[in-house]
Scaffold this motif. Structure first.
Motif, PDB file in Angstrom:
ATOM      1  N   LYS A  19       0.813  -1.210   0.000  1.00  0.00           N
ATOM      2  CA  LYS A  19       0.000   0.000   0.000  1.00  0.00           C
ATOM      3  C   LYS A  19       0.850   1.265   0.000  1.00  0.00           C
ATOM      4  O   LYS A  19       1.976   1.273   0.469  1.00  0.00           O
ATOM      5  N   ARG A  20       0.255   2.324  -0.485  1.00  0.00           N
ATOM      6  CA  ARG A  20       0.843   3.657  -0.380  1.00  0.00           C
ATOM      7  C   ARG A  20       0.168   4.346   0.811  1.00  0.00           C
ATOM      8  O   ARG A  20      -1.037   4.561   0.808  1.00  0.00           O
ATOM      9  N   GLU A  53       4.347  -0.009  -0.012  1.00  0.00           N
ATOM     10  CA  GLU A  53       5.008   0.477  -1.217  1.00  0.00           C
ATOM     11  C   GLU A  53       5.698   1.810  -0.954  1.00  0.00           C
ATOM     12  O   GLU A  53       6.805   2.049  -1.408  1.00  0.00           O
ATOM     13  N   GLU A  54       4.986   2.690  -0.265  1.00  0.00           N
ATOM     14  CA  GLU A  54       5.510   4.023   0.021  1.00  0.00           C
ATOM     15  C   GLU A  54       5.002   4.478   1.374  1.00  0.00           C
ATOM     16  O   GLU A  54       3.854   4.202   1.732  1.00  0.00           O
ATOM     17  N   TYR A  73       4.724   8.124   3.419  1.00  0.00           N
ATOM     18  CA  TYR A  73       4.890   9.578   3.399  1.00  0.00           C
ATOM     19  C   TYR A  73       4.482  10.162   4.734  1.00  0.00           C
ATOM     20  O   TYR A  73       3.562   9.656   5.382  1.00  0.00           O
ATOM     21  N   ARG A  99       9.271   9.265   2.996  1.00  0.00           N
ATOM     22  CA  ARG A  99       9.363  10.557   2.333  1.00  0.00           C
ATOM     23  C   ARG A  99       8.681  11.589   3.213  1.00  0.00           C
ATOM     24  O   ARG A  99       7.572  11.378   3.674  1.00  0.00           O
TER      25      ARG A  99
END
Lengths: 382, 382
Positions: free
Chosen positions: B169-170, B191-192, B194, B218
C-alpha cells in the motif's frame, strides 16, 4: 517542499491489478477490488482454508466468497487441497503484484479479538446455559431468526458487565432469539431483565429456564411492528438487539428500544457487516437517533448456520442522549420481504426439485421422506 | 400480554441516586450521572486507584475526575489510602443503592482490550524504535502535540498490518508527532510511506531515522491549513492521523487525508473520547464525508503526559467510498484557540505565580532558575 520523488502512481489503479477489477465486476461484489484482495490475503495467510472460514475472516457473504473462489480457480490462481490454496501462478500474483508478505496473524489468541475474556464466573454461566441453547426451537428464517452460539451470548453478557451496563440496571431485549437474556439473568447483576419477542416458542423456553434456574426474566409477547406497551416505555437503562439486517428492520428495532429507554441510555447492537453503501446508510440512521458509536467490535458474534452473512456479525455499544425514535417502513423489515428470493432445492435422495419462495427450508420434507437437500439455484425477484 | 408485574420505575431516576445528580451538576460533567457512576464503579473494582488511572479507565479528563473525587471525599464517600478508596458509607452507597457487585475485570490481559498482539517481528520493531522516540523534541502544545508511547505506535502498525492495510500500500501520515511512520516503515511492507507535518524538528528526526535504519520515508513540510500539494492528491491507499481534538481540526485533517486518497480508501483515526454531544457531531461530520466506522477500539492509544484527555484515546478504522472533502473553519483548529484558557502555575522553589495564556508550560522558566511548577488554577475565557 517535497523531499524525495513521487512513486509511480497509486497502487489501486495499477494495470497489473486488473485481475482484481475483472473478478470484482464478474461477481458484482459491492466491496469491489478490495473485497477480492481481502479474500486472496486471507487465503495467503491461512491456506489451506475453507470457504466458510474465508467468509468469516473477510466478513463477506458465503455465496459471494464461493463465486470468487470458483472464478479464481478458473483463472488458475487458486486450487483445492483440503481447502483453498494458491497455485504457483497465484502465489506469484499475490507476492509480486499485490506484494503480500505477512503470513501470521496478530489477532489476540486469548480473546480472539473481542478484547474481553470470560472469568470462572462467566465460564460457569456458559456451562449452565449450554443445555438450554440446545432446546431452542427450529429457526424461523421468515423472521430472520438465526441462532447465536452460546459462547456469543455469554460474551455479550460479559461485555455488558465489563462496561458497567448490568449491575443495578433495568435491561430489555428487543427480540431475543439468541437467548442472551439467559446468561445476563444468571449473573444476578441487573435490577430487571425483560424480553420482548413475537415468537411464543422462544418466550416459553425462556420462561421455563427462569423457573428452573430460579432467576427472574419477565417475558412480553409483542409484535415490534406495533408501538411498545405503555408500561415498558421510558422504563429501562439498557437494551440489546440483534435485529433483521435490513435498514427498516434496524430502524424499527432500535426505535422500540429507544421507546424503552426514554431520553437516554445504552444500546448493544449486533448487526451484519454490510457493504459500505449500506453501512453508511445505517450509520446515518443511527446518528439521526442521537446514538454515538462508542465502540464497535467486528466478528464478535458467531451463529449456527446462517451462512449468508458468513456466520459472523459485529457488536456495537451505542450511547444515546436526547434520543429520537426513527421508524421507516414497518412492513418490509425482514430480508425475505425486501429482496424476495426463489430458491431451488434438490432432494439428495430422490432428486426431486423443490421451489421455495419465502418458505423455510427447515420445514421442507420431500415426498420420498428425505429431509436432506442441496440448494441448486437462487433467483432474486424484482 | 405482559407476564409479571413491572418494577418500581427506571433506575436512573430513583431518588436515592440523587447524590450522583448533585455531583454531576456541581462539576458540570457532560457525561452527567453516568460519568459519576462510572468513576465510582472503576474505584469499586480497582481500589486503591490513582486519579490518573480512573481517568484512563473512565475515558474522562483528569481535571474532571479530580474534581469529582474531591467532592466525593467531602461527602465522605471516598477517602485517600494509597489512592482513592471507598469509605464505609461509600461502600454502602455503591452496593445498596447502585447495586455494584462485580469486582474483577474481564478486559483481556494479553492484548489489554486491543484485540491484537505483537508477535516477535513487531516486538523487535518496538525495541528498534524506542531510542528514536526518546529523541523527540519537546512537545509543542500550541500545535496540540502530545506524544504517544512507542508501544502505541507499534500497536497501530500491527493493527494496520493485521487488517491488510500495509502490504503493497501507499500510506500517508497526516501529521505524525507520534512517529507511527517509524514502525510502519520498518515492516518494509508498504510500497511508500509519506509523512506530512508542519514541524521541521519532527521531520528532521524522521529523516535521520530513515537514513540510519535504511528505510524509505518521504517527508513533506506542509501547513495542513493549506490544500495538499498536487503531487500528493489522489495518490494513496491509506492514511493515518491523530488530529487536534476539535471539530474543525478533525474535519481539516480528515479532509487533507481524503485529498490524498481520492475517491476511496482506508483511514486510521485516533481521537479523544469526547462527551456524547461532541462525539455525535464528530460522527455526523465523518458520515458526511462518506466514511464508515468499520471498527472502533476504545483506550487503544496511550500518551506521555497530556493528562487533560486522560492520557488515552480510541482508534477507529474508517472505510471510505465516493469520499468528500469537508472543511470548516481552518483557523480555529487547535484547542487553545477554540477554548482559550488561562493557567496559573506556582513555582515549586520560590512560590512565584506565573500566568500563561496559550503559552507552553514546557518552555516556562522561573526567574529563580527553577523549571518545576504546579498548576493551581485554570480559567476558560469566553
Amino acid at each position: 517542499m517535497i523531499i524525495g520523488k513521487m512513486g509511480k502512481g497509486k497502487v489501486k489503479e495499477r494495470e497489473d491489478r486488473n485481475l482484481l477489477k475483472r473478478v470484482a465486476k464478474k461477481v458484482n461484489i459491492s466491496e469491489g477490488e478490495r473485497g477480492v484482495e481481502d479474500i486472496l490475503r486471507v487465503i495467503y495467510r491461512n491456506q489451506p482454508i475453507s470457504t466458510k472460514r474465508i467468509a468469516q475472516l473477510c466478513k463477506l457473504p458465503l455465496p459471494i466468497v464461493a463465486k470468487v473462489r470458483t472464478i479464481l480457480e478458473r483463472e488458475r490462481i487458486l486450487k483445492r487441497e483440503n481447502g483453498a490454496v494458491l497455485t504457483e501462478k497465484g502465489l506469484e500474483f499475490v507476492e509480486n503484484v499485490l506484494k503480500f508478505k505477512f503470513k501470521g496473524s496478530l489477532r489476540c489468541p486469548l480473546c480472539e479479538g473481542r478484547g474481553i475474556v470470560l472469568n470462572e464466573f462467566f465460564k460457569e454461566i456458559l456451562e449452565k446455559v449450554k443445555p438450554w441453547f440446545r432446546k431452542r426451537p427450529e429457526v424461523n428464517t421468515l423472521l430472520d431468526q438465526s441462532y447465536a452460539t452460546p459462547e456469543t451470548s455469554v460474551y455479550r453478557a460479559a461485555l455488558m458487565c465489563e462496561r458497567g451496563d448490568l449491575e443495578g440496571k433495568r435491561i430489555i431485549f428487543i427480540g431475543d432469539d439468541d437467548l442472551t437474556s439467559l446468561p445476563v439473568a444468571l449473573t444476578q447483576f441487573p435490577e430487571e431483565v425483560y424480553v420482548v419477542d413475537i415468537d411464543e416458542r422462544l418466550l416459553n423456553l425462556i420462561k421455563s429456564f427462569s423457573e428452573k434456574e430460579g432467576v427472574k426474566i419477565r417475558i412480553v409477547k409483542h409484535d415490534l411492528r406495533k408501538e411498545m406497551p405503555e408500561e415498558l416505555k421510558n422504563n429501562f437503562d439498557v437494551f440489546s438487539t440483534d435485529p433483521p439486517y435490513t435498514i427498516d428492520g434496524l430502524k424499527l428495532f432500535l426505535s422500540r428500544g429507544v421507546e424503552c429507554l426514554g431520553e437516554e441510555g445504552v444500546a448493544y447492537l449486533s448487526y451484519s457487516h454490510k457493504p459500505i453503501d449500506e453501512w453508511l446508510k445505517v450509520q446515518e440512521e443511527i446518528t439521526k437517533m442521537n446514538f454515538v458509536i462508542s465502540e464497535l467490535i467486528p466478528n464478535f458474534n458467531y451463529y449456527e448456520g446462517s451462512e449468508i452473512i458468513g456466520n459472523t456479525t459485529f457488536i456495537a455499544r451505542l450511547i444515546g442522549k436526547r434520543l429520537k425514535v426513527n421508524i421507516g417502513d414497518t412492513e418490509k423489515i425482514y430480508t425475505g420481504l425486501v429482496k424476495p428470493t426463489v430458491r431451488y432445492y434438490k432432494c439428495l435422495k430422490c432428486g426431486k426439485i423443490h421451489k421455495l419462495l419465502n418458505e423455510r427450508i427447515e420445514s421442507l420434507r420431500c415426498e420420498c421422506g428425505s429431509k436432506k437437500f442441496r440448494m441448486i439455484k437462487r433467483e432474486k425477484l424484482s
